[in-house]
Enzyme design. Structure first.
Site, PDB file in Angstrom:
ATOM      1  N   HIS A   1       0.802  -1.231   0.000  1.00 17.56           N
ATOM      2  CA  HIS A   1       0.000   0.000   0.000  1.00 17.56           C
ATOM      3  C   HIS A   1       0.839   1.289   0.000  1.00 17.56           C
ATOM      4  O   HIS A   1       0.593   2.217   0.794  1.00 17.56           O
ATOM      5  CB  HIS A   1      -0.957   0.001   1.194  1.00 17.56           C
ATOM      6  CG  HIS A   1      -2.034  -1.057   1.107  1.00 17.56           C
ATOM      7  ND1 HIS A   1      -2.516  -1.552  -0.079  1.00 17.56           N
ATOM      8  CD2 HIS A   1      -2.747  -1.702   2.083  1.00 17.56           C
ATOM      9  CE1 HIS A   1      -3.461  -2.459   0.167  1.00 17.56           C
ATOM     10  NE2 HIS A   1      -3.613  -2.580   1.465  1.00 17.56           N
TER      11      HIS A   1
ATOM     12  N   HIS B   1      -9.762   2.117   0.160  1.00 12.87           N
ATOM     13  CA  HIS B   1      -9.695   0.921   1.002  1.00 12.87           C
ATOM     14  C   HIS B   1     -10.826   0.880   2.038  1.00 12.87           C
ATOM     15  O   HIS B   1     -10.608   0.511   3.196  1.00 12.87           O
ATOM     16  CB  HIS B   1      -8.328   0.871   1.693  1.00 12.87           C
ATOM     17  CG  HIS B   1      -7.895  -0.494   2.124  1.00 12.87           C
ATOM     18  ND1 HIS B   1      -8.662  -1.299   2.949  1.00 12.87           N
ATOM     19  CD2 HIS B   1      -6.789  -1.214   1.835  1.00 12.87           C
ATOM     20  CE1 HIS B   1      -8.021  -2.439   3.150  1.00 12.87           C
ATOM     21  NE2 HIS B   1      -6.885  -2.413   2.481  1.00 12.87           N
TER      22      HIS B   1
ATOM     23  N   GLU C   1     -11.615  -3.372  -3.396  1.00 14.09           N
ATOM     24  CA  GLU C   1     -10.677  -2.297  -3.744  1.00 14.09           C
ATOM     25  C   GLU C   1     -10.421  -2.356  -5.245  1.00 14.09           C
ATOM     26  O   GLU C   1      -9.758  -3.274  -5.728  1.00 14.09           O
ATOM     27  CB  GLU C   1      -9.358  -2.496  -2.988  1.00 14.09           C
ATOM     28  CG  GLU C   1      -9.494  -2.575  -1.487  1.00 14.09           C
ATOM     29  CD  GLU C   1      -8.372  -3.394  -0.857  1.00 14.09           C
ATOM     30  OE1 GLU C   1      -7.192  -3.092  -1.074  1.00 14.09           O
ATOM     31  OE2 GLU C   1      -8.694  -4.361  -0.147  1.00 14.09           O
TER      32      GLU C   1
HETATM   33  C1  GAL Z   1      -5.727  -5.393   1.720  1.00 11.12           C
HETATM   34  C2  GAL Z   1      -4.824  -6.548   1.428  1.00 11.12           C
HETATM   35  C3  GAL Z   1      -4.713  -7.393   2.675  1.00 11.12           C
HETATM   36  C4  GAL Z   1      -4.290  -6.575   3.867  1.00 11.12           C
HETATM   37  C5  GAL Z   1      -5.187  -5.345   3.991  1.00 11.12           C
HETATM   38  C6  GAL Z   1      -4.715  -4.403   5.064  1.00 11.12           C
HETATM   39  O1  GAL Z   1      -5.776  -4.553   0.604  1.00 11.12           O
HETATM   40  O2  GAL Z   1      -5.346  -7.284   0.345  1.00 11.12           O
HETATM   41  O3  GAL Z   1      -3.805  -8.464   2.456  1.00 11.12           O
HETATM   42  O4  GAL Z   1      -2.957  -6.191   3.705  1.00 11.12           O
HETATM   43  O5  GAL Z   1      -5.223  -4.639   2.797  1.00 11.12           O
HETATM   44  O6  GAL Z   1      -4.716  -4.998   6.301  1.00 11.12           O
END
Ligand code: GAL
Length: 376
Positions: free
Chosen positions: A133, A207, A341
């Site tokens: 991210h 998110h 997402e």
């Molecule tokens: C999502 C991802 C997960 C986890 C989450 C944040 O986008 O697919 O694996 O990292 O974010 O906790």
């Protein structure tokens, strides 16, 4: 005597104005901006958008995030259906990703490395051996500029950000703009645009976590899901794509027809074990208007997701563990929220077969995602 008369007249006038405002509030879209604190020298606002239907969403410029989505159930009872926090301190110190805009690169980049035109770039590792991210100082963690709140037909807020060259290890000075519009039809329309002065990579998403019962009310295993995707992106044990795009037909990853989230999540299927549940990008067919729907039969709430992006990461809150206490003191437990997402596939900069995430100087990246709420 004169004074008493004047006072009574004033009281009547104030009461009149207050009622008029309230009347107006019922019929008119509204935008309210409140200063809630200062983070690293920048003002943080809570922005409330009310549409003509009287439904409310709240956002903050910290991470350009959505923090409240209040929509009615089939009986007309309103509840907030997204994860977020009530206070400035908890917004700043709480879960980094709840409702935020994620960039420059949403999801994982293997070993935090990629190469552009023969130059290798190294990113901070914040997820085992990978970058997640956009890195620890990604766009979810910074205060965005809150643009002029315009009196548009439907309530809108504009967030902009200047991301400097080599921020978190990524090349190019970037300008990013995210516009949220809350339509009278209960749609959150998110318009992203971005430019760079040097070749770079970009994968931007929102998110938000959703629970259509109401955030903090049980899990999402009974939510009925459709994702219009004939294939998905299998991952390895670090949740990095293997490079394969696997057809979903005949396996528990198939949501081309409605299934509850929980129906097959516990099956002994390699990808569900590696993902600790669903945590996979679906390759959208992009053939129809709506790309995914989530329906929760008790409340009757329906959410439709519409995007121009090639993929959607379906994540079932497998890393939630109840330690995050959100709105109204409610803990966000294991699998009590799901994310859809929209964006590109994870690790695309290292996967030549995936759609490109390269952005060149002179080009403008533009994309739109809509979350539409109704009942049935
Ligand atoms: C999502 C991802 C997960 C986890 C989450 C944040 O986008 O697919 O694996 O990292 O974010 O906790």
């Amino acid at each position: 005597m004169k004074r008493i008369l004047l006072l009574s007249l004033t009281v009547v006038a104030v009461a009149f104005i207050f009622t008029a405002c309230n009347q107006t509030a019922k019929n008119k879209a509204m935008v309210k901006k409140e200063l809630i604190g200062t983070h690293k020298g920048k003002e943080v606002f809570l922005i409330t958008l009310t549409n003509k239907a009287g439904n409310v969403i709240k956002l903050t410029n910290f991470g350009a995030r959505l923090t409240w989505i209040e929509v009615p159930d089939k009986e007309g009872e309103k509840d907030n259906i997204t994860f977020g926090f009530d206070t400035f301190e908890s917004i700043i110190n709480g879960d980094p990703y709840f409702g935020s805009v994620v960039g420059r690169y949403a999801n994982r980049i293997a070993k935090g490395k990629f190469t552009l035109d023969g130059v290798e770039y190294s990113l901070a590792l914040n997820n085992g051996p990978n970058t997640l991210h956009g890195g620890p100082g990604g766009w979810h963690s910074v205060v965005w500029e809150t643009g002029a709140i315009e009196k548009t037909k439907e309530p809108t807020v504009v967030f902009t950000l200047k991301s400097p060259d080599m921020e978190e290890g990524y090349p190019g000075n970037m300008d990013i703009k995210v516009v949220y519009t809350w339509t009278d039809n209960n749609e959150i329309v998110i318009d992203y645009s971005s430019t760079t002065d040097k070749k770079t990579v970009l994968n931007i998403t929102n998110h938000a976590y959703f629970n259509l019962h109401g955030a903090g009310h049980g899990d999402i295993l009974d939510h009925q899901l459709v994702i219009k995707a004939a294939s998905f992106v299998p991952v390895d044990s670090n949740l990095i794509p293997t490079g394969e795009l696997r057809p979903v037909a005949g396996i528990p990853m198939d949501f081309t027809t409605p299934h509850t989230v929980g129906e097959r999540i516990g099956e002994n299927y390699e990808q569900l074990i590696l993902g600790k549940g669903y945590d996979h990008t679906y390759v959208l067919d992009n053939k129809e208007e709506v790309d995914a729907t989530v329906y929760e039969p008790v409340s009757g709430r329906l959410m439709e997701v519409i995007t121009d992006q090639p993929g959607v990461q379906f994540y079932t809150g497998n890393f939630l563990n109840g330690t995050m206490i959100g709105h109204g003191g409610k803990p966000y437990n294991y699998r009590s929220g799901l994310c859809l997402e929209t964006g590109h596939f994870p690790d695309s900069p290292n996967q030549p077969e995936f759609p490109t995430t390269v952005l060149n100087p002179g080009d403008t990246f533009k994309s739109q995602t809509i979350y539409r709420f109704s009942v049935k």
